[in-house]
Design an enzyme around this catalytic site. Structure first.
Site, PDB file in Angstrom:
ATOM      1  N   HIS A  56      31.708   0.884  43.422  1.00 49.25           N
ATOM      2  CA  HIS A  56      32.600   2.100  43.432  1.00 49.25           C
ATOM      3  C   HIS A  56      33.974   1.285  43.753  1.00 49.25           C
ATOM      4  O   HIS A  56      34.065   0.273  44.668  1.00 49.25           O
ATOM      5  CB  HIS A  56      32.368   3.099  44.375  1.00 49.25           C
ATOM      6  CG  HIS A  56      31.024   3.738  44.116  1.00 49.25           C
ATOM      7  ND1 HIS A  56      29.875   3.363  44.870  1.00 49.25           N
ATOM      8  CD2 HIS A  56      30.914   4.879  43.604  1.00 49.25           C
ATOM      9  CE1 HIS A  56      28.793   4.110  44.410  1.00 49.25           C
ATOM     10  NE2 HIS A  56      29.321   5.151  43.775  1.00 49.25           N
ATOM     11  N   ASP A  59      33.995   0.823  47.463  1.00 45.15           N
ATOM     12  CA  ASP A  59      33.260  -0.123  48.072  1.00 45.15           C
ATOM     13  C   ASP A  59      33.697  -1.303  48.458  1.00 45.15           C
ATOM     14  O   ASP A  59      33.494  -2.329  49.222  1.00 45.15           O
ATOM     15  CB  ASP A  59      31.773  -0.450  46.957  1.00 45.15           C
ATOM     16  CG  ASP A  59      31.128   0.824  46.738  1.00 45.15           C
ATOM     17  OD1 ASP A  59      30.978   1.576  47.740  1.00 45.15           O
ATOM     18  OD2 ASP A  59      30.225   0.880  45.831  1.00 45.15           O
ATOM     19  N   MET A  90      28.871  -3.467  35.935  1.00 46.52           N
ATOM     20  CA  MET A  90      29.188  -2.068  36.001  1.00 46.52           C
ATOM     21  C   MET A  90      30.085  -1.551  37.017  1.00 46.52           C
ATOM     22  O   MET A  90      30.070  -2.445  38.161  1.00 46.52           O
ATOM     23  CB  MET A  90      27.834  -1.235  35.871  1.00 46.52           C
ATOM     24  CG  MET A  90      27.951   0.347  36.168  1.00 46.52           C
ATOM     25  SD  MET A  90      28.205   0.638  37.858  1.00 46.52           S
ATOM     26  CE  MET A  90      26.373   1.302  38.288  1.00 46.52           C
ATOM     27  N   GLU A 183      25.284  10.000  34.684  1.00 48.92           N
ATOM     28  CA  GLU A 183      24.377   9.896  35.300  1.00 48.92           C
ATOM     29  C   GLU A 183      23.989  11.346  36.175  1.00 48.92           C
ATOM     30  O   GLU A 183      24.806  11.837  36.716  1.00 48.92           O
ATOM     31  CB  GLU A 183      24.453   8.803  36.575  1.00 48.92           C
ATOM     32  CG  GLU A 183      23.279   8.930  37.620  1.00 48.92           C
ATOM     33  CD  GLU A 183      23.511   7.989  38.760  1.00 48.92           C
ATOM     34  OE1 GLU A 183      24.146   7.033  38.806  1.00 48.92           O
ATOM     35  OE2 GLU A 183      22.722   8.026  39.928  1.00 48.92           O
ATOM     36  N   LYS A 185      21.812  14.287  38.333  1.00 52.31           N
ATOM     37  CA  LYS A 185      20.905  14.462  39.490  1.00 52.31           C
ATOM     38  C   LYS A 185      20.950  15.896  39.707  1.00 52.31           C
ATOM     39  O   LYS A 185      21.991  16.575  39.611  1.00 52.31           O
ATOM     40  CB  LYS A 185      21.736  13.838  40.776  1.00 52.31           C
ATOM     41  CG  LYS A 185      21.013  13.768  41.806  1.00 52.31           C
ATOM     42  CD  LYS A 185      21.801  13.053  43.081  1.00 52.31           C
ATOM     43  CE  LYS A 185      20.648  12.870  44.321  1.00 52.31           C
ATOM     44  NZ  LYS A 185      21.502  12.304  45.301  1.00 52.31           N
ATOM     45  N   GLU A 219      18.477   7.959  36.385  1.00 55.22           N
ATOM     46  CA  GLU A 219      17.963   7.215  37.452  1.00 55.22           C
ATOM     47  C   GLU A 219      16.713   7.838  37.866  1.00 55.22           C
ATOM     48  O   GLU A 219      16.466   9.008  38.017  1.00 55.22           O
ATOM     49  CB  GLU A 219      18.954   7.426  38.677  1.00 55.22           C
ATOM     50  CG  GLU A 219      18.204   7.062  39.901  1.00 55.22           C
ATOM     51  CD  GLU A 219      19.203   7.178  41.397  1.00 55.22           C
ATOM     52  OE1 GLU A 219      20.593   6.801  41.004  1.00 55.22           O
ATOM     53  OE2 GLU A 219      18.724   7.647  42.290  1.00 55.22           O
ATOM     54  N   HIS A 222      16.212  10.467  40.474  1.00 54.23           N
ATOM     55  CA  HIS A 222      17.020  11.924  39.934  1.00 54.23           C
ATOM     56  C   HIS A 222      16.114  12.602  39.099  1.00 54.23           C
ATOM     57  O   HIS A 222      15.957  13.871  39.317  1.00 54.23           O
ATOM     58  CB  HIS A 222      18.400  11.720  39.570  1.00 54.23           C
ATOM     59  CG  HIS A 222      19.136  10.908  40.406  1.00 54.23           C
ATOM     60  ND1 HIS A 222      20.587  10.625  40.171  1.00 54.23           N
ATOM     61  CD2 HIS A 222      19.120  10.722  41.763  1.00 54.23           C
ATOM     62  CE1 HIS A 222      20.994   9.892  41.280  1.00 54.23           C
ATOM     63  NE2 HIS A 222      20.146   9.897  42.323  1.00 54.23           N
ATOM     64  N   ASP A 247      19.197   3.169  36.473  1.00 55.44           N
ATOM     65  CA  ASP A 247      19.192   3.097  37.852  1.00 55.44           C
ATOM     66  C   ASP A 247      18.006   3.311  38.212  1.00 55.44           C
ATOM     67  O   ASP A 247      17.063   4.143  38.159  1.00 55.44           O
ATOM     68  CB  ASP A 247      19.860   4.230  38.592  1.00 55.44           C
ATOM     69  CG  ASP A 247      21.466   3.949  38.773  1.00 55.44           C
ATOM     70  OD1 ASP A 247      22.025   2.807  38.417  1.00 55.44           O
ATOM     71  OD2 ASP A 247      22.141   4.741  39.344  1.00 55.44           O
ATOM     72  N   ASP A 257      16.616  13.131  48.922  1.00 56.56           N
ATOM     73  CA  ASP A 257      16.856  11.846  48.016  1.00 56.56           C
ATOM     74  C   ASP A 257      16.525  10.683  48.668  1.00 56.56           C
ATOM     75  O   ASP A 257      17.214  10.237  49.522  1.00 56.56           O
ATOM     76  CB  ASP A 257      18.438  12.120  47.899  1.00 56.56           C
ATOM     77  CG  ASP A 257      19.321  10.960  46.926  1.00 56.56           C
ATOM     78  OD1 ASP A 257      18.331  10.260  46.409  1.00 56.56           O
ATOM     79  OD2 ASP A 257      20.286  10.848  46.956  1.00 56.56           O
ATOM     80  N   ASP A 259      15.776   7.481  47.264  1.00 57.68           N
ATOM     81  CA  ASP A 259      16.168   5.920  46.834  1.00 57.68           C
ATOM     82  C   ASP A 259      15.332   4.929  47.340  1.00 57.68           C
ATOM     83  O   ASP A 259      15.963   4.069  48.060  1.00 57.68           O
ATOM     84  CB  ASP A 259      17.958   5.597  47.527  1.00 57.68           C
ATOM     85  CG  ASP A 259      18.882   6.855  46.394  1.00 57.68           C
ATOM     86  OD1 ASP A 259      18.267   7.196  45.405  1.00 57.68           O
ATOM     87  OD2 ASP A 259      19.840   6.930  47.086  1.00 57.68           O
ATOM     88  N   ASP A 289      19.267   0.998  42.091  1.00 57.99           N
ATOM     89  CA  ASP A 289      20.252   1.836  42.901  1.00 57.99           C
ATOM     90  C   ASP A 289      19.345   2.361  43.968  1.00 57.99           C
ATOM     91  O   ASP A 289      18.753   3.632  43.899  1.00 57.99           O
ATOM     92  CB  ASP A 289      20.878   2.778  42.228  1.00 57.99           C
ATOM     93  CG  ASP A 289      21.767   3.669  42.801  1.00 57.99           C
ATOM     94  OD1 ASP A 289      21.989   3.331  43.988  1.00 57.99           O
ATOM     95  OD2 ASP A 289      22.058   4.786  42.347  1.00 57.99           O
TER      96      ASP A 289
HETATM   97  C1  GLT Z   1      25.337   7.231  45.127  1.00 60.96           C
HETATM   98  C2  GLT Z   1      24.242   7.949  44.144  1.00 60.96           C
HETATM   99  C3  GLT Z   1      23.825   7.024  43.121  1.00 60.96           C
HETATM  100  C4  GLT Z   1      24.911   6.901  42.180  1.00 60.96           C
HETATM  101  C5  GLT Z   1      25.946   5.835  42.536  1.00 60.96           C
HETATM  102  C6  GLT Z   1      27.181   5.572  41.413  1.00 60.96           C
HETATM  103  S1  GLT Z   1      26.302   6.440  44.203  1.00 60.96           S
HETATM  104  O1  GLT Z   1      24.695   6.185  45.715  1.00 60.96           O
HETATM  105  O2  GLT Z   1      23.285   8.111  44.996  1.00 60.96           O
HETATM  106  O3  GLT Z   1      22.809   7.677  42.291  1.00 60.96           O
HETATM  107  O4  GLT Z   1      24.414   6.269  41.158  1.00 60.96           O
HETATM  108  O5  GLT Z   1      28.164   6.770  41.776  1.00 60.96           O
HETATM  109 MN    MN Z   2      22.287   6.128  40.935  1.00 56.95          MN
HETATM  110 MN    MN Z   3      19.616   8.375  44.095  1.00 55.95          MN
END
Ligand code: GLT
Ligand code: MN
Ligand code: MN
Length: 405
Positions: A56, A59, A90, A183, A185, A219, A222, A247, A257, A259, A289
């Site tokens: 980002h 970042d 990216m 993307e 979510k 993702e 998500h 992702d 969430d 991740d 991600d």
């Molecule tokens: C954030 C989010 C991710 C996105 C990123 C891109 S930032 O961490 O949870 O799923 O891909 O903005």
């Molecule tokens: Mn993501």
């Molecule tokens: Mn995520």
């Protein structure tokens, strides 16, 4: 022969600065480890065997940096990437951390916030292009509501469309060959986020002024949060020529969430996803991600990064084993009952074919009675994934299969 479990640049593995850099803060607890500086993150990722690093705008460049500070930071970062042989495939904009975005960015009710979001994104696009990014991700983290009375969801769709159209036109005008990846979510950090699934975005893209420039960035976590099958979502994106980025991580449905490290929660779902990516000819980045557990220190974060890539490569090997497994291939050959004459009749409508089809009779009961052997197929795949499918079990099983024919 090269070790198939050692990451290579041709695997196109990438990580976000925000992934390995994550200090482990959550809504209930303070950071547990120092935030990894971008230059340190580059070093760690290169050592682990990654090919790319994504970011980002903020970042890398603090939101309140002066132009001079920005140029120095970007120069040092480019040099670090060069020194460690990493690319920046990216880039994206942070449109969710700063308090100004508390009610969204492109879909905010405040025209000033929407304008600022566009300005911030154009600058972040310039930064991404400067670093060599080919794909630009849009994750609408705060494009949503808690209070449905506050926003008309139709306005949100229109505002989001206007923003993407505007930014596509900006790229064309600048001569950038960037492609956008949207993307989805379903929720978190908002109660409800607009365009909650990849499928919603695939439909939305057809309403844009430059649909050819825009694809999706599905993702795993998500889609799983929405209770969906990621591999089916990705297959549809591939079918539409819209898989511009991906992702990879993991998530138990119904939880916050998470991740998680790729393949750590549902390795079977991860396997079908890897198999799809590898066999579809997808050539884009394999971007992780995900975040290391909050229990980890710096070594644990490096372990997490290596684990994501290693699991991917193990599953890629499993996909190869599946292609070479004679019992599974025999089963698949029997399961897919190709009927050339019927396919000729049903693939595309003509008056004549429809007339012929209308005159046919089918053994409805007989067709329904036949078992489909999916239990055996799934057990074979499960055993293959669990690593207990020995040569002898394949041989005896294929004897059993021959007996059925
Ligand atoms: C954030 C989010 C991710 C996105 C990123 C891109 S930032 O961490 O949870 O799923 O891909 O903005
Ligand atoms: Mn993501
Ligand atoms: Mn995520």
């Amino acid at each position: 022969m090269a070790d198939p479990l050692t990451p290579k640049p041709t695997d196109r593995f990438s990580f976000g600065l925000w992934t390995v850099g994550n200090p482990g803060r959550d809504p209930f607890g303070e950071p547990v480890r120092p935030r990894l500086d971008p230059l340190e993150a580059v070093e760690m990722l290169a050592e682990a065997g990654a090919w790319g690093v994504n970011l980002h705008d903020n970042d890398l460049v603090p939101i309140d940096a002066t132009a001079r500070e920005r140029d120095r930071i970007v120069k040092d970062f480019r040099q670090a990437c060069r020194d460690h042989g990493l690319v920046v495939p990216m880039a994206t904009t942070n449109l969710f951390t700063d308090p100004i975005f508390k009610d969204g960015a492109f879909t905010s009710n405040d025209g000033r916030v929407r304008a600022y979001a566009l300005q911030k994104t154009m600058r972040a696009i310039d930064l991404g292009v400067e670093l060599g990014a080919k794909v630009y991700v849009f994750w609408g983290g705060r494009e949503g509501t808690e209070v449905d009375a506050s926003k008309d969801a139709r306005d949100a769709c229109r505002r989001f469309r206007e923003a993407i159209d505007y930014l596509c036109a900006y790229c064309i005008d600048q001569g950038y060959s960037l492609r956008f990846a949207l993307e989805a979510k379903p929720n978190e950090p908002r109660a409800d986020i607009f365009f909650p699934t990849t499928g919603h975005y695939l439909a939305f893209i057809t309403t844009l002024a430059h649909p050819e420039m825009v694809g999706v960035n599905p993702e795993v976590a998500h889609e799983h949060m929405a209770g969906l099958n990621m591999h089916h979502a990705v297959a549809q994106a591939i079918d539409m020529g819209k898989l511009f980025h991906i992702d990879l991580n993991d998530q138990v449905p119904g939880r916050y969430d998470q991740d998680l490290r790729f393949g750590s929660a549902n390795p079977k779902a991860a396997f079908f996803l890897v198999r799809l990516l590898e066999e579809s000819g997808y050539e884009g980045p394999r971007h992780f991600d995900a975040h290391a557990y909050r229990t980890e220190d710096r070594d644990g974060v490096a372990e997490f990064a290596r684990g994501c890539m290693r699991t991917y490569l193990i599953l890629k090997e499993k996909a190869r084993e599946m292609r070479e497994d004679s019992e599974i291939q025999d089963l698949l050959a029997r399961i897919h009952r190709h009927q050339r004459d019927l396919e000729d009749l049903t693939r595309q409508y003509t008056k004549d074919r429809a007339r012929k089809l209308g005159e046919m009779s089918f053994d409805r009961k007989g067709l329904a009675e036949a078992g489909l052997e999916y239990e055996r197929l799934d057990q074979c795949v499960t055993e293959l994934l669990l690593g207990v499918r020995s040569k002898s079990s394949k041989a005896s099983a294929s004897g059993r299969a021959r007996g059925r024919r």
